[in-house]
Design a protein around this motif. Structure first.
Motif, PDB file in Angstrom:
ATOM      1  N   ASP A  21     -11.465  11.409 -19.429  1.00 43.56           N
ATOM      2  CA  ASP A  21     -10.927  10.845 -20.593  1.00 43.56           C
ATOM      3  C   ASP A  21     -11.410  11.635 -22.024  1.00 43.56           C
ATOM      4  O   ASP A  21     -11.020  11.443 -22.973  1.00 43.56           O
ATOM      5  CB  ASP A  21     -11.383   9.470 -20.718  1.00 43.56           C
ATOM      6  N   THR A  22     -12.344  12.605 -21.420  1.00 47.61           N
ATOM      7  CA  THR A  22     -12.552  13.476 -22.707  1.00 47.61           C
ATOM      8  C   THR A  22     -11.463  14.457 -22.986  1.00 47.61           C
ATOM      9  O   THR A  22     -11.891  15.232 -23.987  1.00 47.61           O
ATOM     10  CB  THR A  22     -13.996  14.234 -22.480  1.00 47.61           C
ATOM     11  N   ASP A  70     -18.513   3.768 -19.153  1.00 50.59           N
ATOM     12  CA  ASP A  70     -18.785   4.547 -17.801  1.00 50.59           C
ATOM     13  C   ASP A  70     -19.577   3.764 -16.858  1.00 50.59           C
ATOM     14  O   ASP A  70     -19.238   4.128 -15.699  1.00 50.59           O
ATOM     15  CB  ASP A  70     -19.721   5.920 -18.427  1.00 50.59           C
ATOM     16  N   HIS A 123     -15.988  13.904 -18.547  1.00 51.42           N
ATOM     17  CA  HIS A 123     -15.222  13.007 -17.879  1.00 51.42           C
ATOM     18  C   HIS A 123     -13.691  13.490 -18.219  1.00 51.42           C
ATOM     19  O   HIS A 123     -13.332  13.700 -19.302  1.00 51.42           O
ATOM     20  CB  HIS A 123     -15.427  11.475 -18.432  1.00 51.42           C
ATOM     21  N   ARG A 183     -19.522  14.548 -13.515  1.00 46.47           N
ATOM     22  CA  ARG A 183     -20.001  13.282 -13.142  1.00 46.47           C
ATOM     23  C   ARG A 183     -19.282  12.654 -11.729  1.00 46.47           C
ATOM     24  O   ARG A 183     -20.102  11.645 -11.237  1.00 46.47           O
ATOM     25  CB  ARG A 183     -19.726  12.542 -14.429  1.00 46.47           C
ATOM     26  N   CYS A 190     -14.345   5.774 -24.562  1.00 43.82           N
ATOM     27  CA  CYS A 190     -15.657   5.912 -23.994  1.00 43.82           C
ATOM     28  C   CYS A 190     -16.560   4.769 -24.579  1.00 43.82           C
ATOM     29  O   CYS A 190     -17.486   3.932 -23.661  1.00 43.82           O
ATOM     30  CB  CYS A 190     -16.596   7.113 -24.488  1.00 43.82           C
ATOM     31  N   ARG A 249     -28.946   7.710 -17.107  1.00 44.14           N
ATOM     32  CA  ARG A 249     -27.743   6.731 -17.116  1.00 44.14           C
ATOM     33  C   ARG A 249     -27.899   5.585 -16.001  1.00 44.14           C
ATOM     34  O   ARG A 249     -27.095   4.929 -16.177  1.00 44.14           O
ATOM     35  CB  ARG A 249     -26.355   7.235 -17.583  1.00 44.14           C
ATOM     36  N   ASN A 279     -27.409   5.863 -24.235  1.00 47.60           N
ATOM     37  CA  ASN A 279     -25.959   5.948 -23.984  1.00 47.60           C
ATOM     38  C   ASN A 279     -25.261   4.701 -23.779  1.00 47.60           C
ATOM     39  O   ASN A 279     -24.045   4.624 -23.596  1.00 47.60           O
ATOM     40  CB  ASN A 279     -25.799   6.784 -22.644  1.00 47.60           C
ATOM     41  N   ARG A 297     -20.201  20.630 -20.155  1.00 46.56           N
ATOM     42  CA  ARG A 297     -20.618  19.366 -20.732  1.00 46.56           C
ATOM     43  C   ARG A 297     -19.826  18.759 -21.945  1.00 46.56           C
ATOM     44  O   ARG A 297     -19.615  17.404 -22.028  1.00 46.56           O
ATOM     45  CB  ARG A 297     -22.073  20.135 -21.687  1.00 46.56           C
ATOM     46  N   GLY A 314     -23.066  11.298 -29.847  1.00 48.06           N
ATOM     47  CA  GLY A 314     -23.345  11.093 -28.678  1.00 48.06           C
ATOM     48  C   GLY A 314     -22.452  11.646 -27.684  1.00 48.06           C
ATOM     49  O   GLY A 314     -22.339  11.397 -26.471  1.00 48.06           O
ATOM     50  N   LEU A 369     -28.995  13.096 -22.842  1.00 48.68           N
ATOM     51  CA  LEU A 369     -27.723  13.617 -22.768  1.00 48.68           C
ATOM     52  C   LEU A 369     -27.063  13.230 -24.434  1.00 48.68           C
ATOM     53  O   LEU A 369     -25.939  12.800 -24.733  1.00 48.68           O
ATOM     54  CB  LEU A 369     -26.574  12.517 -21.858  1.00 48.68           C
TER      55      LEU A 369
END
Ligand SMILES: NC(=O)NCCC[C@H](N)C(=O)O
Length: 425
Positions: free
Chosen positions: A287-288, A176, A285, A249, A415, A195, A170, A281, A409, A53
């Motif tokens: 929060d991105t 996360d 999430h 996810r 994050c 993960r 990660n 990708r 990352g 990832l």
């Protein structure tokens, strides 16, 4: 923070029974968990980047320097910074717990119980506890084990794959694997194999670390759940409302299970807002693409809304049957936020100023991924200068951190942080 004899924690005017307390995204941050990136990043190689990832290999000395700057900013603002490796090492001081942890990490890493398992167990146990933690995080290379210890055919065959234990690069995205909701937490079943072992650290810390063990902290969803959920999708909008991304996810089934658990056991949460985002990708999430920065202000990446501003949103609430939830469909995010937060207006601050190129470029480097450390005060990456300027134009105090290597990352300041304690707002 002080701890009184009856183990009631007191932070300013907020009294707490538990050492975890999060009732908003923006309340003054008091304690946060970080992980300083370590050797696990040095075990990234091009062949396995995608599976692990990552999109590129960060340069370790610089990524550490940038991370130390991030931690320094938080400490200078009076925030207590806890480190994952230190908490894990303190947890594993107890020999019984240490052996149990190693057994579990090995079986989850797929080590063969009759062969590599024993070699690896002896190998890991031969180190002091801090090093055990760092080895588990960094991964164990086949070349680290002495040839004479290898007795099984598959151990003797050189093999193409270099690791006995995969690295966990990660880990610096502490958001996360686990997330605090109220005075409990979710210890997450993570979607990606790369993960999945990460949340084991938090499970052991909550159960066995002296700071947490005596409290019997509620776990709303554990890592043994069937359906995936990740902390980057879990946003605490207020003490009675959380939002969760339905994303690549986090699954709708996990969200509904969490809602049932919270409604049955948590006491304060009245509704869970499920917000669907594109499964890609770049937007892995919620929060991105969407974070809360003040009582009525949010960053948003415009690309998550349809051409007419619509999205698929569902509000889950208690039903008469405690094992079920009532579900109402909605399609307009600002309208939902006004409704659940009882606000007359909502201010959306578009990533990259809404410019088609700047917003896509800056979102890729986490321009919408802000960490609020108090209402209207956020930490962001310096490289997202268009978004940062927009935030300032909307009255937000923006504290920038260097980001040339950390951003490789694909995660930003939110994050990279797991809030443990915030003041109530
Ligand atoms: N909350 C977040 O969006 N975390 C970023 C995680 C990035 C990490 N490379 C991942 O793909 O899981």
């Amino acid at each position: 923070m002080r701890q009184s004899s009856n183990t009631t924690l007191e932070i300013s005017k907020t009294k707490m029974k538990y050492p975890l307390h999060i009732t908003s995204e923006i309340g003054k941050l008091k304690t946060v968990l970080l992980h300083r990136p370590g050797k696990e990043l040095e075990n990234l190689i091009p062949e396995y980047l995608e599976r692990l990832l990552f999109d590129d290999i960060p340069y370790l000395p610089t990524v550490q320097k940038e991370h130390d700057y991030f931690a320094g900013i938080l400490k200078n603002r009076g925030i207590e910074v806890l480190y994952l490796d230190k908490l894990a090492a303190e947890t594993l001081e107890d020999e019984k717990v240490r052996r149990q942890f190693i057994d579990q990490i090995l079986s989850e890493s797929g080590a063969n119980p009759n062969g590599t398992y024993n070699i690896l167990k002896d190998y890991l146990l031969s180190f002091p506890v801090e090093e055990i933690v760092h080895k588990v995080m960094a991964g164990v290379l086949k070349t680290e084990i002495a040839e004479e210890k290898k007795t099984h055919l598959y151990e003797l065959m050189a093999g193409h794959y270099p690791f006995y234990l995969d690295p966990m690069p990660n880990l610096y995205f502490t958001r996360d694997p686990a997330a605090v909701i109220g005075e409990g937490l979710t210890i997450n079943r993570m979607r990606e194999e790369a993960r999945r072992r990460e949340s084991l650290f938090m499970q052991y810390i909550i159960k066995y670390h002296p700071r947490f063990a005596k409290f019997d902290i509620p776990v709303w969803l554990g890592r043994g759940e069937r359906f995936p959920i990740e902390g980057g999708d879990e946003l605490i909008l207020s003490k009675d409302t959380i939002a969760i991304g339905v994303s690549s996810r986090t699954s709708a089934k996990a969200i509904e299970n969490l809602a049932v658990q919270l409604f049955q056991r948590q006491g304060e949460i009245q509704r869970v807002v499920a917000v669907e985002i594109p499964k890609s990708r770049a937007f892995m999430h919620l929060d991105t693409v969407f974070t809360m920065v003040d009582f009525d202000k949010f960053t948003i990446h415009p690309a998550i809304q349809g051409p007419d501003g619509n999205m698929r949103i569902y509000i889950l609430e208690k039903s008469e049957d405690p094992d079920q939830v009532n579900i109402r469909e909605r399609n307009n995010l600002p309208a939902v936020l006004k409704e659940v937060l009882h606000l007359p207006e909502i201010d959306f601050i578009p990533c990259g100023g809404g410019d088609i190129i700047a917003s896509a470029r800056e979102q890729w480097n986490d321009g919408s991924n802000t960490l609020s450390i108090a209402p209207g005060v956020v930490v962001t990456y310096d490289r997202n200068y268009v978004s940062n300027e927009m935030l300032r134009n909307h009255g937000i105090e923006v504290i920038e951190i260097p980001s040339s290597e950390l951003s490789r990352g694909r995660g930003g300041p939110r994050c990279m942080s797991m809030p443990i304690l915030r003041e109530d707002i």
